[in-house]
Design a protein around this motif. Structure first.
Motif, short mmCIF file in Angstrom:
data_model
loop_
_atom_site.label_atom_id
_atom_site.label_comp_id
_atom_site.label_asym_id
_atom_site.label_seq_id
_atom_site.Cartn_x
_atom_site.Cartn_y
_atom_site.Cartn_z
N TRP A 92 0.82 -1.20 0.00
CA TRP A 92 0.00 0.00 0.00
C TRP A 92 0.86 1.26 0.00
N ALA A 93 1.98 1.22 0.72
CA ALA A 93 2.89 2.38 0.72
C ALA A 93 3.43 2.66 -0.68
N PHE A 94 3.59 1.61 -1.47
CA PHE A 94 4.05 1.78 -2.86
C PHE A 94 2.89 2.06 -3.82
N GLY A 95 1.67 2.16 -3.28
CA GLY A 95 0.52 2.48 -4.11
C GLY A 95 -0.18 1.29 -4.73
N ILE A 96 0.22 0.10 -4.38
CA ILE A 96 -0.42 -1.11 -4.91
C ILE A 96 -1.67 -1.38 -4.09
N THR A 97 -2.80 -1.49 -4.75
CA THR A 97 -4.10 -1.53 -4.06
C THR A 97 -4.60 -2.93 -3.77
N LEU A 98 -3.72 -3.87 -3.55
CA LEU A 98 -4.12 -5.25 -3.27
C LEU A 98 -5.01 -5.30 -2.03
N GLY A 99 -6.24 -5.73 -2.21
CA GLY A 99 -7.16 -5.91 -1.09
C GLY A 99 -7.82 -4.66 -0.57
N TRP A 100 -7.57 -3.54 -1.23
CA TRP A 100 -8.15 -2.28 -0.78
C TRP A 100 -8.47 -1.45 -2.01
N SER A 101 -9.41 -0.56 -1.89
CA SER A 101 -9.79 0.27 -3.03
C SER A 101 -8.72 1.33 -3.30
N VAL A 102 -8.74 1.87 -4.52
CA VAL A 102 -7.84 2.96 -4.88
C VAL A 102 -8.09 4.15 -3.96
N LYS A 103 -9.36 4.41 -3.67
CA LYS A 103 -9.73 5.50 -2.77
C LYS A 103 -9.13 5.29 -1.37
N GLY A 104 -9.22 4.06 -0.86
CA GLY A 104 -8.68 3.77 0.47
C GLY A 104 -7.18 3.97 0.55
N VAL A 105 -6.46 3.50 -0.47
CA VAL A 105 -5.00 3.65 -0.48
C VAL A 105 -4.62 5.11 -0.64
N SER A 106 -5.35 5.86 -1.49
CA SER A 106 -5.01 7.28 -1.66
C SER A 106 -5.30 8.06 -0.38
N GLU A 107 -6.37 7.71 0.33
CA GLU A 107 -6.64 8.36 1.62
C GLU A 107 -5.54 8.04 2.63
N LEU A 108 -5.02 6.83 2.60
CA LEU A 108 -3.91 6.46 3.47
C LEU A 108 -2.68 7.31 3.15
N HIS A 109 -2.39 7.48 1.85
CA HIS A 109 -1.26 8.31 1.44
C HIS A 109 -1.43 9.76 1.91
N ILE A 110 -2.63 10.28 1.78
CA ILE A 110 -2.89 11.67 2.22
C ILE A 110 -2.70 11.79 3.72
N SER A 111 -3.20 10.82 4.48
CA SER A 111 -3.05 10.89 5.94
C SER A 111 -1.58 10.81 6.35
N MET A 112 -0.78 10.06 5.61
CA MET A 112 0.64 9.96 5.92
C MET A 112 1.38 11.26 5.58
N GLN A 113 0.92 11.97 4.57
CA GLN A 113 1.56 13.22 4.19
C GLN A 113 1.32 14.33 5.20
N SER A 114 0.19 14.27 5.87
CA SER A 114 -0.17 15.35 6.79
C SER A 114 0.31 15.08 8.22
N LYS B 281 6.93 7.73 2.10
CA LYS B 281 7.11 8.03 0.67
C LYS B 281 8.23 7.18 0.06
N ASN B 282 9.05 6.54 0.93
CA ASN B 282 10.07 5.61 0.47
C ASN B 282 9.64 4.15 0.63
N GLY B 283 8.33 3.96 0.83
CA GLY B 283 7.77 2.61 0.87
C GLY B 283 7.83 1.93 2.22
#
Length: 177
Positions: free
Chosen positions: A47-69, A79-81
């Protein structure tokens, strides 16, 4: 002189004690605790690398946004996986190994047993609570198998860590007697 009935009872009691001692001194609990969170760590890394295995694209992108903030160190790792919870899962696996490997006996027992008891109890609770969410179908954008893998893994890690702590205490006690 011992009668036949007393000898049979003593023999059965001895057999039960051997089984109990084998269960108490088993290292399988620590090895299981060391392995059970690895699928979780793999998923979180994907998921950290953006691979959506077992989760929606929306869920993974929300995870990325929460990690950025969040915390800059956590964001840098992410951001380095490297998800911070992946690191924690690896530390938890090392804790499981420390309860069964010879190098674990070289560490002060309290430094191993305190996190084992606290972490085991907490993860047993969190795993149970997470699996309870499944009962109510409150899993959001994750696939069912992911929730079972994650929360089942948490529950299994908690229980096996508690059992590994009991086993560790039993084995260490035997060396000091």
């Amino acid at each position: 002189m011992m009668n036949m009935r007393t000898a049979t009872i003593d023999k059965e009691e001895s057999k039960m004690n051997r089984k109990r001692n084998r269960w108490l001194s088993s290292k399988v609990w620590g090895y299981t605790a060391a392995a059970v969170l690895l699928p979780y760590a793999v998923l979180k890394t994907l998921w950290a690398f953006g691979i959506t295995l077992g989760w929606s694209v929306k869920g993974v992108s929300e995870l990325h946004i929460s990690m950025q903030s969040g915390d800059p160190v956590i964001y840098f790792l992410y951001k380095n996986g490297i998800d911070i919870t992946t690191l924690l899962a690896c530390i938890a696996s090392l804790l499981g190994l420390s309860l069964v490997q010879s190098w674990g006996r070289k560490i002060d027992r309290r430094l191993i047993l305190l996190p084992a008891w606290l972490g085991g109890a907490a993860f047993t609770y969190f795993g149970s609570a997470g699996l309870n969410l499944l009962r109510h179908a409150e899993i959001g954008d994750m696939h069912l198998w992911v929730c079972i893998l994650v929360y089942g893994g948490f529950l299994l890690w908690g229980v096996t860590t508690l059992l590994a702590a009991v086993s560790f205490q039993y084995r260490v006690q035997l060396t000091y007697v």
